[in-house]
Design a protein around this motif. Sequence first.
Motif, short mmCIF file in Angstrom:
data_model
loop_
_atom_site.label_atom_id
_atom_site.label_comp_id
_atom_site.label_asym_id
_atom_site.label_seq_id
_atom_site.Cartn_x
_atom_site.Cartn_y
_atom_site.Cartn_z
N ILE A 1 77.32 62.83 15.00
CA ILE A 1 76.49 63.96 15.43
C ILE A 1 77.19 65.29 15.11
O ILE A 1 76.60 66.17 14.51
N GLY B 1 68.30 68.68 19.23
CA GLY B 1 68.94 67.59 18.49
C GLY B 1 70.06 68.02 17.57
O GLY B 1 70.57 67.22 16.79
N GLY C 1 73.04 69.02 18.54
CA GLY C 1 74.33 68.56 19.04
C GLY C 1 74.96 69.42 20.12
O GLY C 1 76.14 69.26 20.44
N LYS C 2 74.20 70.31 20.75
CA LYS C 2 74.75 71.17 21.79
C LYS C 2 75.22 70.35 22.99
O LYS C 2 76.34 70.52 23.47
N SER C 3 74.34 69.46 23.45
CA SER C 3 74.73 68.62 24.60
C SER C 3 75.87 67.70 24.22
O SER C 3 76.78 67.46 25.03
N THR C 4 75.83 67.19 22.99
CA THR C 4 76.90 66.30 22.52
C THR C 4 78.25 67.00 22.60
O THR C 4 79.26 66.41 23.02
N TYR D 1 80.47 59.14 23.99
CA TYR D 1 80.73 59.99 22.83
C TYR D 1 82.18 59.82 22.37
O TYR D 1 83.10 60.00 23.14
N1 ADP Z 1 73.14 58.36 23.67
C1 ADP Z 1 72.55 58.61 22.50
N2 ADP Z 1 71.96 57.62 21.77
C2 ADP Z 1 71.37 57.89 20.60
N3 ADP Z 1 71.32 59.10 20.04
C3 ADP Z 1 71.88 60.11 20.71
C4 ADP Z 1 72.51 59.94 21.97
N4 ADP Z 1 72.98 61.13 22.39
C5 ADP Z 1 72.63 62.02 21.44
N5 ADP Z 1 71.99 61.41 20.43
C6 ADP Z 1 71.42 62.05 19.24
O1 ADP Z 1 72.32 63.05 18.82
C7 ADP Z 1 71.64 64.19 18.34
C8 ADP Z 1 72.09 65.43 19.07
O2 ADP Z 1 71.60 65.38 20.40
P1 ADP Z 1 71.98 66.47 21.49
O3 ADP Z 1 73.45 66.69 21.49
O4 ADP Z 1 71.35 66.03 22.77
O5 ADP Z 1 71.25 67.76 20.91
P2 ADP Z 1 70.89 69.15 21.62
O6 ADP Z 1 71.53 69.19 22.96
O7 ADP Z 1 71.42 70.18 20.67
O8 ADP Z 1 69.40 69.20 21.71
C9 ADP Z 1 70.15 63.87 18.49
O9 ADP Z 1 69.66 63.39 17.25
C10 ADP Z 1 70.14 62.77 19.54
O10 ADP Z 1 69.02 61.93 19.41
#
Ligand code: ADP
Length: 159
Positions: free
Chosen positions: A22, A43, A45-48, A59
Amino acid sequence: MSTLEIKDLHVTVETEDGPKEILKGVNLTIRDGETHAIMGPNGSGKSTLAYSIAGHPKYTVTSGTVTLDGADVLAMTVDERARAGLFLAMQYPVEVPGVSVANFLRTAKTAIDGEAPKLRTWAKDVTAAMEQVKMDPAFAQRNVNEGFSGGEKKRHEIV
Ligand SMILES: Nc1ncnc2c1ncn2[C@@H]1O[C@H](COP(=O)(O)OP(=O)(O)O)[C@@H](O)[C@H]1O
Ligand SMILES: [Mg+2]
């Protein structure tokens, strides 16, 4: 003074189809007193990024570094990171009826220090901390987050 330094961070998340990359090389330096807002499409990757810094087990950091004042954050357990000041704040903190703010704060302080705060100075310290964020000291007797406004919940969280 504190500096959080993220260098060339690569993170994968476990999915049903195996690990998926990600974050592909994130660089960010946050210095004392700075506020950073990270914006981007859904999507991206901010939350990631936030989960990775906090130590969410789903993660995996595959390369890069995260340091707080030079200390290796990625080598710390989640509670060590929290004690160092790195944790996720909840958008909607839960209400805890029956637990007063005073009790909650005292328990939290005890967990951080490994010993209970001195009774002699505790009440004064709590009042001072509350005044700093313009929170009425009367909140000490209320139940955690019960009936608090959004802003009051945030003030309590900061205290
Ligand atoms: N536990 C998970 N399983 C599958 N895909 C994930 C998971 N967590 C995040 N992703 C994927 O990682 C990407 C980034 O997600 P996320 O960090 O939530 O984005 P944001 O917070 O910027 O909207 C997305 O494509 C999301 O589907
Ligand atoms: Mg998100």
